[in-house]
Motif scaffolding. Structure first.
Motif, short mmCIF file in Angstrom:
data_model
loop_
_atom_site.label_atom_id
_atom_site.label_comp_id
_atom_site.label_asym_id
_atom_site.label_seq_id
_atom_site.Cartn_x
_atom_site.Cartn_y
_atom_site.Cartn_z
N ASP A 150 31.75 58.36 79.20
CA ASP A 150 32.18 57.80 77.92
C ASP A 150 32.96 56.50 78.13
O ASP A 150 32.81 55.54 77.37
CB ASP A 150 33.07 58.80 77.16
N GLU A 151 33.76 56.48 79.16
CA GLU A 151 34.55 55.28 79.45
C GLU A 151 33.64 54.12 79.83
O GLU A 151 33.93 52.96 79.49
CB GLU A 151 35.54 55.57 80.58
N LYS A 152 32.55 54.42 80.53
CA LYS A 152 31.63 53.37 80.95
C LYS A 152 30.96 52.69 79.76
O LYS A 152 30.57 51.52 79.84
CB LYS A 152 30.56 53.95 81.88
N LEU A 153 30.83 53.40 78.65
CA LEU A 153 30.19 52.83 77.47
C LEU A 153 30.96 51.65 76.91
O LEU A 153 30.37 50.76 76.28
CB LEU A 153 30.04 53.92 76.37
N ILE A 154 32.25 51.64 77.12
CA ILE A 154 33.08 50.56 76.55
C ILE A 154 33.77 49.74 77.64
O ILE A 154 34.62 48.91 77.34
CB ILE A 154 34.15 51.14 75.59
N ASP A 155 33.39 49.98 78.89
CA ASP A 155 34.06 49.31 80.00
C ASP A 155 33.88 47.80 79.95
O ASP A 155 34.84 47.04 80.11
CB ASP A 155 33.54 49.86 81.33
N ARG A 156 32.65 47.34 79.72
CA ARG A 156 32.38 45.90 79.72
C ARG A 156 33.13 45.20 78.59
O ARG A 156 33.76 44.15 78.79
CB ARG A 156 30.88 45.66 79.59
N GLN A 157 33.09 45.77 77.40
CA GLN A 157 33.77 45.14 76.25
C GLN A 157 35.29 45.15 76.42
O GLN A 157 35.98 44.28 75.90
CB GLN A 157 33.39 45.86 74.95
N SER A 158 35.79 46.12 77.16
CA SER A 158 37.24 46.22 77.38
C SER A 158 37.75 45.16 78.35
O SER A 158 38.96 44.96 78.48
CB SER A 158 37.61 47.61 77.92
N ASN A 159 36.84 44.47 79.03
CA ASN A 159 37.23 43.48 80.03
C ASN A 159 37.52 42.11 79.44
O ASN A 159 37.85 41.17 80.18
CB ASN A 159 36.14 43.34 81.10
N CYS A 160 37.42 41.96 78.14
CA CYS A 160 37.69 40.67 77.50
C CYS A 160 39.13 40.23 77.79
O CYS A 160 40.07 41.01 77.63
CB CYS A 160 37.46 40.76 75.99
N ILE A 161 39.30 38.97 78.22
CA ILE A 161 40.64 38.46 78.55
C ILE A 161 41.15 37.49 77.49
O ILE A 161 42.14 36.78 77.71
CB ILE A 161 40.64 37.78 79.94
N LEU A 162 40.47 37.43 76.33
CA LEU A 162 40.93 36.60 75.20
C LEU A 162 41.11 35.14 75.59
O LEU A 162 42.05 34.47 75.15
CB LEU A 162 42.24 37.15 74.63
N CYS A 163 40.20 34.62 76.40
CA CYS A 163 40.32 33.23 76.85
C CYS A 163 39.87 32.24 75.78
O CYS A 163 40.14 31.05 75.90
CB CYS A 163 39.52 33.02 78.12
N VAL B 283 29.03 31.36 78.41
CA VAL B 283 30.32 30.84 78.89
C VAL B 283 31.34 31.93 79.22
O VAL B 283 32.39 31.61 79.77
CB VAL B 283 30.94 29.87 77.85
N CYS B 284 31.04 33.19 78.94
CA CYS B 284 32.04 34.24 79.17
C CYS B 284 32.34 34.40 80.67
O CYS B 284 31.44 34.73 81.45
CB CYS B 284 31.56 35.58 78.61
N PRO B 285 33.58 34.21 81.10
CA PRO B 285 33.91 34.34 82.52
C PRO B 285 33.92 35.79 83.01
O PRO B 285 33.92 36.04 84.21
CB PRO B 285 35.31 33.73 82.61
N GLN B 286 33.92 36.74 82.07
CA GLN B 286 33.93 38.15 82.42
C GLN B 286 32.53 38.76 82.37
O GLN B 286 32.37 39.97 82.51
CB GLN B 286 34.86 38.92 81.48
N CYS C 94 48.04 33.51 85.53
CA CYS C 94 47.83 34.27 86.76
C CYS C 94 47.22 33.44 87.88
O CYS C 94 47.37 33.74 89.05
CB CYS C 94 46.94 35.47 86.47
N LYS C 95 46.45 32.40 87.52
CA LYS C 95 45.75 31.53 88.48
C LYS C 95 44.66 32.26 89.25
O LYS C 95 44.19 31.77 90.29
CB LYS C 95 46.74 30.88 89.46
N THR C 96 44.24 33.41 88.74
CA THR C 96 43.20 34.19 89.43
C THR C 96 42.06 34.60 88.50
O THR C 96 41.27 35.47 88.84
CB THR C 96 43.80 35.45 90.08
N GLY C 97 41.98 34.03 87.31
CA GLY C 97 40.89 34.33 86.39
C GLY C 97 41.05 35.61 85.62
O GLY C 97 40.07 36.14 85.09
N ILE C 98 42.27 36.13 85.53
CA ILE C 98 42.51 37.40 84.84
C ILE C 98 43.12 37.20 83.46
O ILE C 98 42.76 37.90 82.51
CB ILE C 98 43.42 38.31 85.69
N CYS C 99 44.03 36.24 83.33
CA CYS C 99 44.76 36.11 82.06
C CYS C 99 44.01 35.29 81.01
O CYS C 99 44.22 35.47 79.81
CB CYS C 99 46.14 35.51 82.30
N GLY C 100 43.16 34.37 81.43
CA GLY C 100 42.37 33.58 80.49
C GLY C 100 43.10 32.43 79.84
O GLY C 100 42.53 31.73 79.01
N SER C 101 44.37 32.19 80.18
CA SER C 101 45.15 31.19 79.47
C SER C 101 44.77 29.76 79.83
O SER C 101 45.12 28.83 79.10
CB SER C 101 46.65 31.40 79.75
#
Length: 245
Positions: A121-134, A195-198, A49-56
């Motif tokens: 309820d969604e906010k409880l897992i919002d941060r963990q859901s942002n992992c981009i598997l980098c 080191v987590c970018p998210q 993506c070149k924007t810090g979203i895909c993590g590749s």
């Protein structure tokens, strides 16, 4: 501006560094693209993506895990592939273990509940859901260096995401899966958080999973590991034991 890149080619089993002069001074990813297009088209690296979203495009810059697309180039930066995995070529590594650790940690929905989900309820897992598997957290993890069966930071963060998900009716299988080579093996060094970018905090996630495990009847193995490493000089009841010295 000079940049040093770790190289590995099929004909050369040993890693080596190659230095290039680049004019692009914005991001390291742009510099890598410049090297590939103007100096050596055999250079291998990943980007998406070149924007810090895909993590590749995760790499190590001067020994620290970074996203190439979000990191500015400095003079004599040393660029290496992420650690704790097989290097295929140059900065490209084998990511086959992604699926393995997610499966081994049971980091997915086991049983759908009928509970109505709220915005809170969604906010409880919002941060963990942002992992981009980098894989930056895996690369920085000292436990994974010595124990290839360790589930690792992002898999455990993903496990917490489903343990706390109100849509999950039965979190027990996930808690069961993370007891061995999981939450109790972590040293809580905090490298993964740094080191987590998210801006996810796997260290705290693992501590929360330890608490939830104990609350669900699992043994607290952290104290066993602590006491097993050396003789404290005290007996099991807190009294001094002179025979230990």
């Amino acid at each position: 501006m000079k940049i040093k890149i770790q190289r590995k080619k099929a004909s050369n089993k040993e890693n080596y560094f190659e230095e290039f002069d680049v004019k692009h001074e914005e991001t390291i990813l742009n510099s890598l693209i410049e090297v590939k297009t103007k100096h050596d088209n055999s250079l291998a690296f990943r980007c998406g993506c070149k924007t810090g979203i895909c993590g590749s495009c995760a790499i190590r810059v001067n020994g620290i895990e970074k996203l190439a697309c979000k990191t500015h180039l400095n003079e004599n930066d040393i660029i290496e592939p992420i650690k704790n995995t097989q290097v295929i070529k140059d900065l490209v590594v084998n990511l086959d273990y992604e699926g393995r650790v997610l499966k081994n940690s049971n980091s997915f929905l086991n049983q759908l509940s009928d509970v109505e989900i709220t915005a809170e309820d969604e906010k409880l897992i919002d941060r963990q859901s942002n992992c981009i598997l980098c894989q930056s957290c895996f690369s920085s993890c000292p436990v994974f260096e010595v124990n290839e069966k360790f589930l690792g930071p992002y898999a455990l963060t993903r496990a917490l995401r489903y343990v706390e998900d109100k849509k999950e009716a039965n979190p027990s299988p996930t808690l069961e899966k993370i007891q061995n080579n999981g939450i109790w093996d972590c040293t809580l060094c905090g490298n993964c958080t740094i080191v987590c970018p998210q801006f996810i905090d796997p260290k705290t996630d693992i501590m929360n999973l330890r608490m939830k495990s104990v609350q669900n009847g699992y043994e607290d193995k952290s104290m066993n590991s602590f006491n097993g490493g050396f003789d404290t000089g005290f007996d099991n009841f807190g009294g001094f034991n002179p025979n230990s010295f």
